[in-house]
Design a protein around this motif. Structure first.
Motif, PDB file in Angstrom:
ATOM      1  N   PHE A 178       0.941  -1.165  -0.134  1.00  0.00           N
ATOM      2  CA  PHE A 178      -0.222  -0.034   0.010  1.00  0.00           C
ATOM      3  C   PHE A 178       0.768   1.177  -0.123  1.00  0.00           C
ATOM      4  CE2 PHE A 178      -2.515  -3.364   1.668  1.00  0.00           C
ATOM      5  CZ  PHE A 178      -3.560  -3.292   0.991  1.00  0.00           C
ATOM      6  N   VAL A 179       2.107   1.034  -0.084  1.00  0.00           N
ATOM      7  CA  VAL A 179       2.939   2.349  -0.122  1.00  0.00           C
ATOM      8  C   VAL A 179       3.789   2.199  -1.558  1.00  0.00           C
ATOM      9  CG1 VAL A 179       4.897   3.762   0.783  1.00  0.00           C
ATOM     10  CG2 VAL A 179       3.119   2.622   2.323  1.00  0.00           C
ATOM     11  N   ARG A 180       4.407   1.058  -1.704  1.00  0.00           N
ATOM     12  CA  ARG A 180       5.014   0.816  -2.881  1.00  0.00           C
ATOM     13  C   ARG A 180       4.345  -0.139  -3.851  1.00  0.00           C
ATOM     14  NH1 ARG A 180       9.425  -0.805   1.531  1.00  0.00           N
ATOM     15  NH2 ARG A 180      10.783   0.726   1.786  1.00  0.00           N
ATOM     16  N   TRP A 183      -1.457  -1.408  -4.686  1.00  0.00           N
ATOM     17  CA  TRP A 183      -2.758  -0.769  -4.029  1.00  0.00           C
ATOM     18  C   TRP A 183      -2.125   0.519  -3.439  1.00  0.00           C
ATOM     19  CZ3 TRP A 183      -1.594  -5.900  -4.485  1.00  0.00           C
ATOM     20  CH2 TRP A 183      -2.255  -6.641  -5.206  1.00  0.00           C
ATOM     21  N   ARG A 184      -1.087   1.146  -3.785  1.00  0.00           N
ATOM     22  CA  ARG A 184      -0.734   2.397  -3.033  1.00  0.00           C
ATOM     23  C   ARG A 184      -1.579   3.930  -3.626  1.00  0.00           C
ATOM     24  NH1 ARG A 184       2.367   1.614  -7.783  1.00  0.00           N
ATOM     25  NH2 ARG A 184       2.945   3.315  -8.805  1.00  0.00           N
ATOM     26  N   ARG A 185      -2.279   3.531  -4.717  1.00  0.00           N
ATOM     27  CA  ARG A 185      -3.195   4.900  -5.116  1.00  0.00           C
ATOM     28  C   ARG A 185      -4.643   4.553  -5.497  1.00  0.00           C
ATOM     29  NH1 ARG A 185      -0.615   9.507  -6.302  1.00  0.00           N
ATOM     30  NH2 ARG A 185      -1.969   9.971  -7.654  1.00  0.00           N
ATOM     31  N   ALA A 192      -7.724   2.067   0.149  1.00  0.00           N
ATOM     32  CA  ALA A 192      -7.430   0.966   1.138  1.00  0.00           C
ATOM     33  C   ALA A 192      -8.604   0.105   1.653  1.00  0.00           C
ATOM     34  CB  ALA A 192      -6.548   1.198   2.031  1.00  0.00           C
ATOM     35  N   SER A 297       7.326   7.851  -2.052  1.00  0.00           N
ATOM     36  CA  SER A 297       6.679   7.413  -3.102  1.00  0.00           C
ATOM     37  C   SER A 297       5.292   8.107  -3.405  1.00  0.00           C
ATOM     38  CB  SER A 297       6.054   6.024  -2.628  1.00  0.00           C
ATOM     39  OG  SER A 297       5.342   5.200  -3.427  1.00  0.00           O
ATOM     40  N   ASP A 298       4.336   7.664  -4.175  1.00  0.00           N
ATOM     41  CA  ASP A 298       3.410   8.680  -4.858  1.00  0.00           C
ATOM     42  C   ASP A 298       2.199   7.948  -4.232  1.00  0.00           C
ATOM     43  OD1 ASP A 298       3.419   6.179  -6.219  1.00  0.00           O
ATOM     44  OD2 ASP A 298       2.922   6.978  -8.212  1.00  0.00           O
ATOM     45  N   ASN A 299       2.488   7.107  -3.132  1.00  0.00           N
ATOM     46  CA  ASN A 299       0.801   6.548  -2.582  1.00  0.00           C
ATOM     47  C   ASN A 299       0.078   7.917  -1.911  1.00  0.00           C
ATOM     48  OD1 ASN A 299       3.495   7.026  -0.514  1.00  0.00           O
ATOM     49  ND2 ASN A 299       1.907   6.597   0.868  1.00  0.00           N
ATOM     50  N   ASP A 300      -1.304   7.426  -1.751  1.00  0.00           N
ATOM     51  CA  ASP A 300      -2.087   8.233  -1.323  1.00  0.00           C
ATOM     52  C   ASP A 300      -3.151   7.950  -0.439  1.00  0.00           C
ATOM     53  OD1 ASP A 300      -3.742   7.269  -3.081  1.00  0.00           O
ATOM     54  OD2 ASP A 300      -4.149   9.104  -4.433  1.00  0.00           O
ATOM     55  N   ASP A 303      -3.202   5.034   5.897  1.00  0.00           N
ATOM     56  CA  ASP A 303      -2.708   3.877   6.242  1.00  0.00           C
ATOM     57  C   ASP A 303      -3.233   3.440   7.811  1.00  0.00           C
ATOM     58  OD1 ASP A 303      -1.813   6.215   8.286  1.00  0.00           O
ATOM     59  OD2 ASP A 303       0.231   6.216   7.418  1.00  0.00           O
TER      60      ASP A 303
END
Length: 433
Positions: A178-180, A183-185, A192, A297-300, A303
């Motif tokens: 979920f960061v790298r 499913w990070r975006r 999430a 990263s480009d995660n959004d 968390d």
């Protein structure tokens, strides 16, 4: 091809045939489980855009070249060539193949989530109603021995009044997925709560056994942000001077995966595309998305998130999803009028108010990672799906499309509640299906 809809209630004298759309981790795992019983099921086709994964899958299941396809449209172009299809594509690619295969007469095993939007989710449910296709959703938590046993003993605590449920995602699991990872975006996959926790919201409704009426939610992306980046951190872990002291180090995670089994090894295979070699890991750390700093990263996606649900009759449940835990089993407490039930995915502890005694039940299987088969849920799901089709027993499907659409709607309502700081009221009308 025999149409199973014409033979409901009758056992077949041949194995059912299965096509697989999406030969990634989940599609491959489900196919392997189905193939363990060649007297009951045979894999007869695959559609997968990645050449290496496609070829490996075809070789493992001895598929002829004319049954190996680059995408699901090529497979669908031949009409119905199997009894059922496993659709395990990326989340955003569920609607079109599900609709087409349902129209062609396939029964479908569809990976969760059903779809990344509520409209697409409902559309797949409507396709099932329109065509008569049996669509089962891979809510594997419903099928575990632990869940089955928990539901059996739940009456021992009287009427359930409230529930407390925790999904401890695990710090390195969250960083990987979920960061790298994929499913990070939210714009490239989905939010999430749907991607990770539609299992849990569905499971809560399955256990409580009541319809959700109101939902609220809070949460956000607190830690994996640029402003939380430690001084001196590099963009990639491989070249970062503070990497040895960082708990989210990709170098440590994936090199551990070369030596260790279980979840870390599973994630390392995902990261390298398959090879478990030092060279493959180093190359992926240097060039791929899994080698990035978690603060660059480009995660959004969030968390951490809390969801509160009120069910019919005033039963309440609180659910917490958080990245900041060890990788461990889910924890649940059910509070009843005659006792309390505590569960951790393996052990069930029942405290009786009258006797003031605790009974401990060991359901024998633990673990909840993909590498461990979701505590037996993966195998039980496939066994139920195959048996339902082979013996004409659709009642074996515990995660049918209608109840799964309903539980997904709770998830969508929770995310709306989080974004708008409101309490969402779910429709009291009849289900649109």
């Amino acid at each position: 091809m025999i149409n199973l809809r014409d033979h409901i209630g009758e056992a077949l004298d041949r194995p059912i045939t299965l096509a697989v759309v999406g030969a990634g981790a989940r599609g491959t795992a489900y196919a392997e489980l189905a193939a363990r019983r060649p007297d009951r099921a045979r894999i007869v086709a695959v559609a997968e855009p990645r050449a290496a994964a496609r070829q490996e899958f075809a070789a493992r299941h001895a598929l002829p070249p004319e049954r190996v396809f680059r995408d699901w449209k090529e497979l669908a172009g031949l009409g119905r060539i199997a009894d059922a299809v496993i659709v395990a594509t990326l989340d955003a690619d569920h609607l079109a193949p599900a609709e087409v295969f349902a129209e062609q007469g396939y029964d479908i095993l569809l990976e969760k989530p059903i779809a990344p939007t509520e409209a697409d989710t409902v559309a797949i449910g409507e396709a099932a109603a329109r065509t008569g296709a049996m669509i089962a959703i891979c809510h594997v938590m419903r099928y575990t021995p632990y869940t089955r046993r928990l539901r059996e003993v739940l009456p021992r605590i009287g009427d359930v009044v409230s529930v407390e449920h925790l999904e401890p995602v695990g710090w390195y699991h969250f960083a990987h997925s979920f960061v790298r990872g994929n499913w990070r975006r939210a714009d490239e996959a989905t939010f999430a709560l749907l991607a990770k926790s539609c299992h849990d919201i569905d499971w809560l409704g399955h256990v409580v056994g009541r319809r959700a009426e109101r939902v609220s939610s809070f949460g956000g992306l607190r830690h994996f942000r640029a402003e939380r980046r430690p001084p001196g951190a590099a963009d990639r872990c491989l070249e970062c001077p503070i990497e040895p002291g960082c708990p989210y180090s990709a170098v440590r995670l994936y090199r551990d995966g070369l030596r260790d089994g279980g979840t870390k090894q599973y994630f390392t295979r995902v990261m390298t595309g398959g090879p478990l070699t030092e060279e493959a890991v180093t190359a992926a750390l240097a060039e791929g998305p899994y080698g990035r700093c978690v603060y660059a990263s480009d995660n959004d996606v969030v968390d951490h998130q809390v969801v509160t649900i009120e069910y019919e009759g005033g039963v309440t449940a609180s659910f917490t999803m958080t990245a900041f835990t060890p990788l461990e089993n889910r924890h649940t407490k059910l509070f009843g009028t005659a006792g309390q039930l505590t569960g951790d995915g393996r052990f069930i502890r029942i405290y009786d108010f009258l006797s003031e005694e605790t009974t401990i039940i060991d359901t024998s299987l633990d673990g909840s990672s993909a590498a461990e088969g979701h505590a037996g849920g993966d195998a039980a799901l496939i066994e139920s799906f195959v048996t339902a089709l082979h013996e004409g027993r659709p009642e074996l499907i515990l995660s049918g499309i209608q109840e799964s659409v309903d539980s997904h709607r709770v998830v969508f309502a929770a995310e709306r509640a989080r974004r708008t700081a409101t309490v969402q009221t779910l429709s009291n009308g009849e289900h649109p299906l």
